[in-house]
Write a protein that holds these residues in place. Structure first.
Motif, short mmCIF file in Angstrom:
data_model
loop_
_atom_site.label_atom_id
_atom_site.label_comp_id
_atom_site.label_asym_id
_atom_site.label_seq_id
_atom_site.Cartn_x
_atom_site.Cartn_y
_atom_site.Cartn_z
N LEU A 1 1.11 -1.28 -0.02
CA LEU A 1 0.17 0.11 0.04
C LEU A 1 0.86 1.39 -0.01
CD1 LEU A 1 -2.79 -0.73 2.33
CD2 LEU A 1 -3.02 -0.57 -0.19
N LEU A 2 1.95 1.19 0.81
CA LEU A 2 2.91 2.40 0.70
C LEU A 2 3.34 2.83 -0.55
CD1 LEU A 2 4.36 2.03 4.52
CD2 LEU A 2 2.79 3.52 3.56
N ILE A 3 3.94 1.64 -1.10
CA ILE A 3 4.40 1.73 -2.45
C ILE A 3 3.45 1.96 -3.71
CG2 ILE A 3 5.56 0.42 -4.31
CD1 ILE A 3 6.95 -1.38 -2.12
N ALA B 1 0.86 4.14 -3.00
CA ALA B 1 0.55 5.39 -2.60
C ALA B 1 1.62 6.24 -3.58
CB ALA B 1 0.54 5.43 -1.23
N MET B 2 2.73 5.94 -3.51
CA MET B 2 3.99 6.60 -3.87
C MET B 2 3.66 6.51 -5.46
SD MET B 2 7.04 6.65 -1.35
CE MET B 2 6.95 4.57 -1.16
N ALA B 3 3.65 5.19 -6.06
CA ALA B 3 3.82 4.92 -7.56
C ALA B 3 2.50 5.58 -8.14
CB ALA B 3 4.07 3.51 -7.82
N ASN B 4 1.32 5.08 -7.68
CA ASN B 4 0.15 5.70 -8.28
C ASN B 4 -1.04 6.27 -7.28
OD1 ASN B 4 -2.03 5.88 -9.91
ND2 ASN B 4 -1.99 3.91 -11.04
N PRO B 5 -0.75 7.49 -6.96
CA PRO B 5 -1.82 8.05 -6.13
C PRO B 5 -3.18 8.07 -6.37
CG PRO B 5 0.05 9.68 -6.55
CD PRO B 5 0.16 8.49 -7.43
#
Length: 192
Positions: A82-84, A86-90
């Motif tokens: 989820l954290l990744i 959120a950064m990759a495809n907000p």
């Protein structure tokens, strides 16, 4: 003298101890109680050992062990995912979070209870394993103490060799420091 010995033989004779037997009516014999307690504890440990040392495990048991091991890594890796994301495809992440916002509060409470019970049971299991490991280590203490005593005896024996060159290591005396003395000589020669 004969009367006293007859009274004592009545009280203590015949491989009996009337005083002890009478006292045990009011107070438990501590030694016998400890023996019974030890026997009960050993029987419980033997039963637990038999439960955990099953050698024949079926396919179902192996599959269930695998399923039981999945939640912790799945939760950890899912959170990292989820954290990744959120950064990759907000935008994709925000869309999923809006879906989670529609989950009713009682369902969140239920999820919290399930996760708490799962991890609580796991924590209890780990604590029991820790206690068992501590008990095993404590059982080794007498052997370690004996080994340390033997090593100290060897140290004392080697110190008592009388200064034999083969048995002794040359040690710098506490007041001597060759590097410091060389530095002082160099300082004195350079400063003079």
């Amino acid at each position: 003298m004969g009367m006293i010995s007859e009274i004592l033989s009545v009280i203590f004779g015949g491989d009996r101890n009337v005083l002890r037997e009478t006292a045990e009516v009011f107070r438990e014999n501590a030694e016998a109680g400890a023996v019974r307690g030890h026997g009960a504890q050993m029987a419980a440990l033997a039963q637990m050992q038999a439960e955990f040392e099953r050698t024949q495990r079926g396919a179902f048991d192996r599959v269930m062990d695998g399923v039981n091991r999945m939640p912790r890594p799945a939760l950890a890796l899912g959170t990292l995912g989820l954290l990744i994301s959120a950064m990759a495809n907000p935008v994709w992440f925000a869309t999923r979070m809006q879906g989670l916002a529609l989950v009713p509060e009682p369902l969140w409470w239920l999820l919290g209870v399930i996760v708490s019970f799962y991890f609580g049971a796991r924590q209890q299991t780990k604590n029991q394993e820790l206690q068992r490991d501590i008990a095993q280590n404590m059982a080794r203490v007498p052997q370690v103490v004996q080994n340390i005593s033997a090593l100290r005896a060897l140290d004392v024996a080697s110190a008592a060799t009388g200064g034999a060159a083969a048995d002794e290591i040359e040690v710098v005396k506490p007041g001597e420091n060759p590097a410091l003395q060389t530095w002082k000589r160099a300082s004195n020669e350079g400063g003079s």
